[in-house]
Design a protein around this motif. Structure first.
Motif, PDB file in Angstrom:
ATOM      1  N   VAL A 140      18.287 -13.330  62.294  1.00  0.00           N
ATOM      2  CA  VAL A 140      18.007 -13.090  60.882  1.00  0.00           C
ATOM      3  C   VAL A 140      16.494 -12.979  60.726  1.00  0.00           C
ATOM      4  O   VAL A 140      15.752 -13.900  61.076  1.00  0.00           O
ATOM      5  CB  VAL A 140      18.549 -14.230  60.003  1.00  0.00           C
ATOM      6  N   LYS A 141      16.025 -11.856  60.186  1.00  0.00           N
ATOM      7  CA  LYS A 141      14.593 -11.573  60.160  1.00  0.00           C
ATOM      8  C   LYS A 141      14.040 -11.608  58.744  1.00  0.00           C
ATOM      9  O   LYS A 141      14.599 -11.013  57.817  1.00  0.00           O
ATOM     10  CB  LYS A 141      14.326 -10.199  60.776  1.00  0.00           C
ATOM     11  N   ILE A 142      12.916 -12.318  58.589  1.00  0.00           N
ATOM     12  CA  ILE A 142      12.206 -12.377  57.312  1.00  0.00           C
ATOM     13  C   ILE A 142      10.806 -11.808  57.534  1.00  0.00           C
ATOM     14  O   ILE A 142      10.017 -12.348  58.320  1.00  0.00           O
ATOM     15  CB  ILE A 142      12.114 -13.823  56.790  1.00  0.00           C
ATOM     16  N   ASN A 143      10.511 -10.720  56.872  1.00  0.00           N
ATOM     17  CA  ASN A 143       9.233 -10.042  57.048  1.00  0.00           C
ATOM     18  C   ASN A 143       8.184 -10.565  56.076  1.00  0.00           C
ATOM     19  O   ASN A 143       8.496 -11.045  54.983  1.00  0.00           O
ATOM     20  CB  ASN A 143       9.395  -8.528  56.848  1.00  0.00           C
ATOM     21  N   CYS A 144       6.933 -10.428  56.482  1.00  0.00           N
ATOM     22  CA  CYS A 144       5.807 -10.831  55.629  1.00  0.00           C
ATOM     23  C   CYS A 144       4.630  -9.911  55.881  1.00  0.00           C
ATOM     24  O   CYS A 144       4.368  -9.507  57.024  1.00  0.00           O
ATOM     25  CB  CYS A 144       5.410 -12.277  55.922  1.00  0.00           C
ATOM     26  N   SER A 145       3.913  -9.569  54.812  1.00  0.00           N
ATOM     27  CA  SER A 145       2.671  -8.817  54.935  1.00  0.00           C
ATOM     28  C   SER A 145       1.742  -9.215  53.800  1.00  0.00           C
ATOM     29  O   SER A 145       2.189  -9.690  52.748  1.00  0.00           O
ATOM     30  CB  SER A 145       2.930  -7.300  54.910  1.00  0.00           C
ATOM     31  N   HIS A 146       0.448  -9.041  54.001  1.00  0.00           N
ATOM     32  CA  HIS A 146      -0.525  -9.285  52.949  1.00  0.00           C
ATOM     33  C   HIS A 146      -1.641  -8.248  53.082  1.00  0.00           C
ATOM     34  O   HIS A 146      -1.627  -7.410  53.996  1.00  0.00           O
ATOM     35  CB  HIS A 146      -1.075 -10.715  53.015  1.00  0.00           C
ATOM     36  N   ASP A 147      -2.594  -8.294  52.169  1.00  0.00           N
ATOM     37  CA  ASP A 147      -3.580  -7.203  52.106  1.00  0.00           C
ATOM     38  C   ASP A 147      -5.006  -7.639  52.413  1.00  0.00           C
ATOM     39  O   ASP A 147      -5.957  -6.976  51.998  1.00  0.00           O
ATOM     40  CB  ASP A 147      -3.513  -6.530  50.729  1.00  0.00           C
ATOM     41  N   ASP A 148      -5.159  -8.750  53.165  1.00  0.00           N
ATOM     42  CA  ASP A 148      -6.525  -9.176  53.498  1.00  0.00           C
ATOM     43  C   ASP A 148      -6.640  -9.393  55.001  1.00  0.00           C
ATOM     44  O   ASP A 148      -6.130 -10.369  55.549  1.00  0.00           O
ATOM     45  CB  ASP A 148      -6.871 -10.456  52.742  1.00  0.00           C
ATOM     46  N   SER A 149      -7.348  -8.499  55.665  1.00  0.00           N
ATOM     47  CA  SER A 149      -7.450  -8.544  57.129  1.00  0.00           C
ATOM     48  C   SER A 149      -8.331  -9.689  57.626  1.00  0.00           C
ATOM     49  O   SER A 149      -8.360  -9.969  58.824  1.00  0.00           O
ATOM     50  CB  SER A 149      -7.988  -7.208  57.659  1.00  0.00           C
ATOM     51  N   SER A 150      -9.030 -10.367  56.700  1.00  0.00           N
ATOM     52  CA  SER A 150      -9.852 -11.506  57.129  1.00  0.00           C
ATOM     53  C   SER A 150      -9.003 -12.759  57.363  1.00  0.00           C
ATOM     54  O   SER A 150      -9.461 -13.716  57.986  1.00  0.00           O
ATOM     55  CB  SER A 150     -10.938 -11.802  56.088  1.00  0.00           C
ATOM     56  N   LEU A 151      -7.770 -12.752  56.870  1.00  0.00           N
ATOM     57  CA  LEU A 151      -6.870 -13.895  57.049  1.00  0.00           C
ATOM     58  C   LEU A 151      -6.089 -13.678  58.338  1.00  0.00           C
ATOM     59  O   LEU A 151      -5.001 -13.115  58.356  1.00  0.00           O
ATOM     60  CB  LEU A 151      -5.932 -14.029  55.847  1.00  0.00           C
ATOM     61  N   THR A 152      -6.654 -14.129  59.429  1.00  0.00           N
ATOM     62  CA  THR A 152      -6.092 -13.812  60.743  1.00  0.00           C
ATOM     63  C   THR A 152      -4.957 -14.742  61.167  1.00  0.00           C
ATOM     64  O   THR A 152      -4.183 -14.403  62.059  1.00  0.00           O
ATOM     65  CB  THR A 152      -7.194 -13.873  61.810  1.00  0.00           C
ATOM     66  N   VAL A 153      -4.853 -15.912  60.551  1.00  0.00           N
ATOM     67  CA  VAL A 153      -3.802 -16.864  60.917  1.00  0.00           C
ATOM     68  C   VAL A 153      -2.620 -16.705  59.957  1.00  0.00           C
ATOM     69  O   VAL A 153      -2.801 -16.753  58.735  1.00  0.00           O
ATOM     70  CB  VAL A 153      -4.307 -18.321  60.863  1.00  0.00           C
ATOM     71  N   MET A 154      -1.409 -16.508  60.498  1.00  0.00           N
ATOM     72  CA  MET A 154      -0.202 -16.434  59.680  1.00  0.00           C
ATOM     73  C   MET A 154       0.667 -17.647  59.992  1.00  0.00           C
ATOM     74  O   MET A 154       0.931 -17.960  61.148  1.00  0.00           O
ATOM     75  CB  MET A 154       0.570 -15.137  59.944  1.00  0.00           C
ATOM     76  N   LEU A 155       1.087 -18.336  58.929  1.00  0.00           N
ATOM     77  CA  LEU A 155       1.882 -19.554  59.062  1.00  0.00           C
ATOM     78  C   LEU A 155       3.239 -19.377  58.387  1.00  0.00           C
ATOM     79  O   LEU A 155       3.373 -18.586  57.444  1.00  0.00           O
ATOM     80  CB  LEU A 155       1.158 -20.754  58.433  1.00  0.00           C
ATOM     81  N   TRP A 156       4.218 -20.129  58.858  1.00  0.00           N
ATOM     82  CA  TRP A 156       5.550 -20.096  58.256  1.00  0.00           C
ATOM     83  C   TRP A 156       5.992 -21.522  57.930  1.00  0.00           C
ATOM     84  O   TRP A 156       5.877 -22.427  58.751  1.00  0.00           O
ATOM     85  CB  TRP A 156       6.568 -19.446  59.188  1.00  0.00           C
ATOM     86  N   TYR A 190      -1.876 -16.176  65.655  1.00  0.00           N
ATOM     87  CA  TYR A 190      -2.918 -15.200  65.374  1.00  0.00           C
ATOM     88  C   TYR A 190      -2.361 -13.790  65.629  1.00  0.00           C
ATOM     89  O   TYR A 190      -1.228 -13.622  66.078  1.00  0.00           O
ATOM     90  CB  TYR A 190      -4.137 -15.472  66.239  1.00  0.00           C
ATOM     91  N   ALA A 191      -3.191 -12.805  65.348  1.00  0.00           N
ATOM     92  CA  ALA A 191      -2.744 -11.420  65.529  1.00  0.00           C
ATOM     93  C   ALA A 191      -2.408 -11.134  66.982  1.00  0.00           C
ATOM     94  O   ALA A 191      -1.583 -10.272  67.286  1.00  0.00           O
ATOM     95  CB  ALA A 191      -3.812 -10.458  65.026  1.00  0.00           C
ATOM     96  N   SER A 192      -3.039 -11.837  67.899  1.00  0.00           N
ATOM     97  CA  SER A 192      -2.742 -11.685  69.319  1.00  0.00           C
ATOM     98  C   SER A 192      -2.534 -13.073  69.923  1.00  0.00           C
ATOM     99  O   SER A 192      -2.999 -14.081  69.376  1.00  0.00           O
ATOM    100  CB  SER A 192      -3.885 -10.957  70.044  1.00  0.00           C
TER     101      SER A 192
END
Length: 304
Positions: A39-55, A72-74
């Motif tokens: 089951v997949k939940i997608n997320c996106s935002h519009d600020d490339s300076s926010l490199t850490v994504m948390l759930w 992180y992105a990588s």
């Protein structure tokens, strides 16, 4: 790992820092069967300076949110405890990522929040969340029953006082799952002023209930025949259905307002009473005609 990443005691961090406004997009609410894979939940935002994504996972029974993990992105993501067995965090790039539930269990029913930050010790910015319900195979999908409770007779009686308010209560009960929204209409027009709805549904056994309220000026309620609708939208997994309750306003001093059932009952009773009156009048008319005819016949015999 910094302690701040272990448990979030409030739903949102204080938003400070150089980013003033971040726009998030998360997957819409989902209903899945128990045992559903990936089951997949997608997320996106519009600020490339926010490199850490948390759930984060927030269960209705909990007063806080639990951190599932971040990345992180990588590079490989980091998970909290046992969550690595249940979830997988992926990243497409700096502003896009996803949370994957490896195999849906009933315990996975929750609201999942995506968040982003520049570094681990910086404020986090949150999306609106994605509600996931894993359906219990032992509970049939059941739409709500909707009923409106009229204002209390003791709640302000002077309709001329503009400050006086009347409160209508809408109760939606006996539904499963709990993907519902409540909205109000007066004379077919949507209203938002004076509207309040419970923050969460209540569970009684297997089924749910929710309550909404509408506060209107007393003079608005004290208008005989004015229609007040409460409509509950219910998502059953494939489409949304709508279920409504209806009451009618009443004049000051007439007591409680009328439900649709009361209104129909009164009108039917009035029609029946009118029909009986017409029938009695017709019978009386026939009786008078017969009486007159007999009197005329009797007078004719006497004159002969």
């Amino acid at each position: 790992m910094p302690p701040a990443l272990h448990t979030l005691g409030i739903l949102l961090f204080l938003l400070t820092g150089k980013v003033e406004n971040v726009s998030f997009q998360q997957s819409s609410s989902q209903l899945v069967n128990e045992g559903t894979v990936k089951v997949k939940i997608n997320c996106s935002h519009d600020d490339s300076s926010l490199t850490v994504m948390l759930w984060y996972q927030h269960k209705q029974s909990s007063q806080s949110m639990s951190l599932i993990g971040f990345g992180y992105a990588s590079g490989s993501p980091n998970y909290e405890g046992q969550f690595e067995d249940q979830f997988k965090i992926t990243r497409e790039d700096t502003v896009r990522g996803a949370l994957i539930i490896r195999r849906a269990n009933l315990s996975d029913s929750a609201v999942y929040f995506c968040a982003a930050r520049t570094h681990y010790n910086e404020p986090a910015y949150f999306g609106n969340g994605t509600k996931l319900t894993v359906l219990d195979p032992n509970i049939p999908i059941t739409p709500p029953t909707v009923k409106i409770l009229q204002p209390s007779l003791k709640e302000c009686k002077d309709k001329k006082d503009k400050k006086n308010k009347k409160t209508l209560v809408c109760v939606a009960s006996g539904f499963y799952p709990d993907h519902v929204s409540v909205f109000w209409q007066i004379e077919g027009e949507n209203v938002t002023d004076g509207v309040a709805t419970d923050n969460a549904t209540l569970r009684d056994g297997k089924l749910y209930s929710i309550t909404g309220r509408l506060r209107v000026p007393a003079r608005t309620w004290h208008t005989p025949g004015r229609k007040f609708n409460c409509t509950v939208s219910f998502f059953n997994g494939t489409h949304t259905t709508y279920h409504s309750g209806l009451v009618y306003g009443t004049d000051l001093g007439q007591g409680e307002g009328m439900t649709r059932e009361k209104y129909l009952q009164i009108t039917q009773t009035a029609k029946l009473s009118y029909g009986v009156f017409i029938a009695k009048s017709s019978l009386y008319g026939v009786f008078v005609l017969v009486l007159v005819w007999k009197l005329q016949a009797s007078s004719g015999k006497q004159s002969n």
